[in-house]
Design a protein around this motif. Sequence first.
Motif, PDB file in Angstrom:
ATOM      1  N   LYS A 262      49.993  43.493  49.194  1.00  0.00           N
ATOM      2  CA  LYS A 262      49.453  44.754  49.723  1.00  0.00           C
ATOM      3  C   LYS A 262      49.599  44.805  51.232  1.00  0.00           C
ATOM      4  O   LYS A 262      49.338  43.814  51.915  1.00  0.00           O
ATOM      5  CB  LYS A 262      47.968  44.906  49.356  1.00  0.00           C
ATOM      6  CG  LYS A 262      47.673  44.925  47.863  1.00  0.00           C
ATOM      7  CD  LYS A 262      46.178  45.022  47.615  1.00  0.00           C
ATOM      8  CE  LYS A 262      45.864  44.939  46.136  1.00  0.00           C
ATOM      9  NZ  LYS A 262      46.392  46.098  45.396  1.00  0.00           N
ATOM     10  N   PRO A 263      49.988  45.960  51.785  1.00  0.00           N
ATOM     11  CA  PRO A 263      49.940  46.140  53.243  1.00  0.00           C
ATOM     12  C   PRO A 263      48.512  46.363  53.724  1.00  0.00           C
ATOM     13  O   PRO A 263      47.570  46.413  52.921  1.00  0.00           O
ATOM     14  CB  PRO A 263      50.822  47.374  53.479  1.00  0.00           C
ATOM     15  CG  PRO A 263      50.762  48.125  52.196  1.00  0.00           C
ATOM     16  CD  PRO A 263      50.606  47.105  51.097  1.00  0.00           C
ATOM     17  N   MET A 264      48.338  46.510  55.025  1.00  0.00           N
ATOM     18  CA  MET A 264      46.990  46.583  55.587  1.00  0.00           C
ATOM     19  C   MET A 264      46.230  47.822  55.112  1.00  0.00           C
ATOM     20  O   MET A 264      45.019  47.755  54.905  1.00  0.00           O
ATOM     21  CB  MET A 264      47.068  46.568  57.116  1.00  0.00           C
ATOM     22  CG  MET A 264      47.508  45.244  57.696  1.00  0.00           C
ATOM     23  SD  MET A 264      47.424  45.208  59.488  1.00  0.00           S
ATOM     24  CE  MET A 264      45.661  45.350  59.746  1.00  0.00           C
ATOM     25  N   GLY A 265      46.923  48.940  54.948  1.00  0.00           N
ATOM     26  CA  GLY A 265      46.241  50.143  54.479  1.00  0.00           C
ATOM     27  C   GLY A 265      45.658  49.962  53.081  1.00  0.00           C
ATOM     28  O   GLY A 265      44.494  50.307  52.836  1.00  0.00           O
ATOM     29  N   GLU A 266      46.448  49.412  52.171  1.00  0.00           N
ATOM     30  CA  GLU A 266      45.951  49.173  50.814  1.00  0.00           C
ATOM     31  C   GLU A 266      44.885  48.088  50.807  1.00  0.00           C
ATOM     32  O   GLU A 266      43.940  48.140  50.010  1.00  0.00           O
ATOM     33  CB  GLU A 266      47.113  48.788  49.901  1.00  0.00           C
ATOM     34  CG  GLU A 266      48.138  49.903  49.709  1.00  0.00           C
ATOM     35  CD  GLU A 266      49.244  49.494  48.757  1.00  0.00           C
ATOM     36  OE1 GLU A 266      49.111  48.428  48.142  1.00  0.00           O
ATOM     37  OE2 GLU A 266      50.224  50.242  48.648  1.00  0.00           O
ATOM     38  N   LEU A 267      45.037  47.086  51.670  1.00  0.00           N
ATOM     39  CA  LEU A 267      44.016  46.034  51.733  1.00  0.00           C
ATOM     40  C   LEU A 267      42.684  46.591  52.217  1.00  0.00           C
ATOM     41  O   LEU A 267      41.622  46.213  51.691  1.00  0.00           O
ATOM     42  CB  LEU A 267      44.476  44.915  52.667  1.00  0.00           C
ATOM     43  CG  LEU A 267      45.522  43.940  52.127  1.00  0.00           C
ATOM     44  CD1 LEU A 267      45.991  43.006  53.218  1.00  0.00           C
ATOM     45  CD2 LEU A 267      44.976  43.156  50.954  1.00  0.00           C
ATOM     46  N   SER A 268      42.714  47.467  53.199  1.00  0.00           N
ATOM     47  CA  SER A 268      41.471  48.067  53.690  1.00  0.00           C
ATOM     48  C   SER A 268      40.779  48.868  52.594  1.00  0.00           C
ATOM     49  O   SER A 268      39.554  48.750  52.398  1.00  0.00           O
ATOM     50  CB  SER A 268      41.779  48.956  54.896  1.00  0.00           C
ATOM     51  OG  SER A 268      40.601  49.559  55.379  1.00  0.00           O
ATOM     52  N   HIS A 269      41.551  49.670  51.870  1.00  0.00           N
ATOM     53  CA  HIS A 269      40.970  50.442  50.764  1.00  0.00           C
ATOM     54  C   HIS A 269      40.462  49.514  49.659  1.00  0.00           C
ATOM     55  O   HIS A 269      39.388  49.753  49.073  1.00  0.00           O
ATOM     56  CB  HIS A 269      42.021  51.404  50.212  1.00  0.00           C
ATOM     57  CG  HIS A 269      41.555  52.205  49.036  1.00  0.00           C
ATOM     58  ND1 HIS A 269      40.642  53.243  49.146  1.00  0.00           N
ATOM     59  CD2 HIS A 269      41.860  52.111  47.710  1.00  0.00           C
ATOM     60  CE1 HIS A 269      40.414  53.755  47.959  1.00  0.00           C
ATOM     61  NE2 HIS A 269      41.142  53.091  47.067  1.00  0.00           N
ATOM     62  N   PHE A 270      41.203  48.446  49.389  1.00  0.00           N
ATOM     63  CA  PHE A 270      40.814  47.494  48.351  1.00  0.00           C
ATOM     64  C   PHE A 270      39.518  46.779  48.722  1.00  0.00           C
ATOM     65  O   PHE A 270      38.625  46.582  47.879  1.00  0.00           O
ATOM     66  CB  PHE A 270      41.945  46.488  48.153  1.00  0.00           C
ATOM     67  CG  PHE A 270      41.704  45.476  47.072  1.00  0.00           C
ATOM     68  CD1 PHE A 270      41.646  45.848  45.744  1.00  0.00           C
ATOM     69  CD2 PHE A 270      41.524  44.137  47.386  1.00  0.00           C
ATOM     70  CE1 PHE A 270      41.430  44.915  44.748  1.00  0.00           C
ATOM     71  CE2 PHE A 270      41.303  43.200  46.411  1.00  0.00           C
ATOM     72  CZ  PHE A 270      41.254  43.588  45.080  1.00  0.00           C
ATOM     73  N   ILE A 271      39.396  46.397  50.011  1.00  0.00           N
ATOM     74  CA  ILE A 271      38.172  45.719  50.469  1.00  0.00           C
ATOM     75  C   ILE A 271      36.964  46.635  50.364  1.00  0.00           C
ATOM     76  O   ILE A 271      35.874  46.233  49.915  1.00  0.00           O
ATOM     77  CB  ILE A 271      38.362  45.220  51.912  1.00  0.00           C
ATOM     78  CG1 ILE A 271      39.379  44.073  51.944  1.00  0.00           C
ATOM     79  CG2 ILE A 271      37.041  44.753  52.516  1.00  0.00           C
ATOM     80  CD1 ILE A 271      39.781  43.654  53.336  1.00  0.00           C
ATOM     81  N   ASP A 272      37.134  47.912  50.751  1.00  0.00           N
ATOM     82  CA  ASP A 272      36.021  48.865  50.664  1.00  0.00           C
ATOM     83  C   ASP A 272      35.593  49.083  49.224  1.00  0.00           C
ATOM     84  O   ASP A 272      34.391  49.151  48.916  1.00  0.00           O
ATOM     85  CB  ASP A 272      36.428  50.191  51.298  1.00  0.00           C
ATOM     86  CG  ASP A 272      36.636  50.068  52.801  1.00  0.00           C
ATOM     87  OD1 ASP A 272      36.088  49.121  53.392  1.00  0.00           O
ATOM     88  OD2 ASP A 272      37.360  50.910  53.369  1.00  0.00           O
ATOM     89  N   SER A 273      36.547  49.183  48.308  1.00  0.00           N
ATOM     90  CA  SER A 273      36.203  49.396  46.896  1.00  0.00           C
ATOM     91  C   SER A 273      35.476  48.188  46.311  1.00  0.00           C
ATOM     92  O   SER A 273      34.521  48.340  45.548  1.00  0.00           O
ATOM     93  CB  SER A 273      37.467  49.696  46.095  1.00  0.00           C
ATOM     94  OG  SER A 273      38.375  48.609  46.157  1.00  0.00           O
ATOM     95  N   ILE A 274      35.893  46.984  46.700  1.00  0.00           N
ATOM     96  CA  ILE A 274      35.218  45.780  46.188  1.00  0.00           C
ATOM     97  C   ILE A 274      33.803  45.690  46.746  1.00  0.00           C
ATOM     98  O   ILE A 274      32.863  45.290  46.037  1.00  0.00           O
ATOM     99  CB  ILE A 274      36.036  44.525  46.532  1.00  0.00           C
ATOM    100  CG1 ILE A 274      37.352  44.522  45.773  1.00  0.00           C
ATOM    101  CG2 ILE A 274      35.250  43.268  46.175  1.00  0.00           C
ATOM    102  CD1 ILE A 274      38.209  43.307  46.043  1.00  0.00           C
TER     103      ILE A 274
END
Length: 531
Positions: A262-274
Amino acid sequence: MKTAYKFLIRAYIGPMILTFFIVMFILLMHFLWLHIDELVGKGLSMSVILELVMYASSTLISLGLPLATLLASIMTMGNLGENYELLALKSAGISLPKMLKPLIVLMFFVSVGSFFLMNNLTPYSYKQMFSLLTDISRQKQEIKFQDGIFFNGIPNMSIRVGHQDPVTNKLTNVLIYNNSEQQTSQTTVADSGYMSLTPDKKYLKVTLFNGEMYEKNRDFKWYESDTTTHHFFSHQMMFVSLSGFAFERGDDEKLSYRSETKPMGELSHFIDSIRIEQDSILNDFTHKMMNNNICRKYQIYGITNYDSMPALKKGEYLCHAIDTLNISKLNTVFADISQAATDAKTFVGYQSDYIKTSSLPLYNAQVEYQRKLTLPFSIMIFFLIGAPLGAIIRKGGLGTPIVVSVAFFVIYYIIMITGERLVKDGAIPAYIGVWLSSYVLFPIAVFLTYKSTNDSALLNADSYIIQYKKIKAKVIGLFDVLRHSTPKEVFILLRNYDYKNKIKNLAVSLSGYLKNRIMSAISIIKAWKKY
């Protein structure tokens, strides 16, 4: 000045490219050595192996680029110092910070480019590499026969050959146990034959000569009527269905859940969802803990509508309600509380393991997010360590620079792995654990830059030898002074502050003295009268 800058940039680019490819080759060999068991013996084409090498090389940039930067900077400045070119530049009025100015600008662009590589190219390479390794692991071993040993790589079939000609691939003394049919089992013996895969690798073509076949039923009536069929043949051909021997590519989107892809944008969204999911898990845990474990049986004792009570009054209300109960009900309450505490302990242990397991994707995502930011800074830090260190060492080539570079990189790698492990265990935040190596090495870079700017002989062995000789001479001189000095006696009078005993002793001494003086005077008078 521009000529000097061009000279320094040309002197640095060559070693940088050379060391980068050397480091990447070493890291790539280490990667292939780790996966050698999955690659050997499966008949993979050269295109598949080259594709895997290409994707693996892209994922190793985060390790290879900092090490190449450190090694190239030490080599460049060391070569300049060894050939007295560094001294010539200083004599021309160009200080070390001015020499490093064009190289710092160059490394700034390299660091920015590495960030985009880590954020765009590396996630895609990780996804393709994991997908390719998964497809390779699913592929079965290539069909190869060893003399006198059963080959069990084909499901429900065992094949043994006496000998295989390495030139013609002719098989002799062939024995085949075939249990692929549910109703019958076959045993085939042949003098010779050939076996080969079809071009699509979906079938095994078996050609046998001068043999015999035994076929025996094994259905549910085998114990009533055991039937065995035996027939001979001079030439027989059959096709055995195969699966897993042909290399087939799977869907790489199935591995998109991994943080490395995952790039940083997807990682940021993934972290927020978790985090939102974890908050709901904790809220649900608190609600179940209070209502299903702690206060699940108190309604029968007059405690009703517990959730609607003010939070600060719940404990007082419970104590007041318990004080109004008699002995038998108190025993029942205490037994219920003990059972509730046991159930709550079990529930907390289960929920703790569940929360810890659900937190692993969050920790991995945070590590990957911070790792993409640390690579540019680590490149700059290694350059600021290597360039001053090369100016201090003044040794070029691949000898001393490699030793020093490997030592610093090992320290960096150990600290980095330790910090990431602590983050994944939930011990420290990601912005501390992932950046821990940068926190440690940055003061070293500043110290080395300061020392090299002041022409310090930090790593010059001759300076340490001179200092050692000076200290040794001082120590020997001190021992000589002590050895030739004349000894003196020193008397130490310990004062006694016991005044009472002193006064008593003084009185006894005075009385004895006066008595002796009086007796001596009497004896003198007696002697005068006598004579």
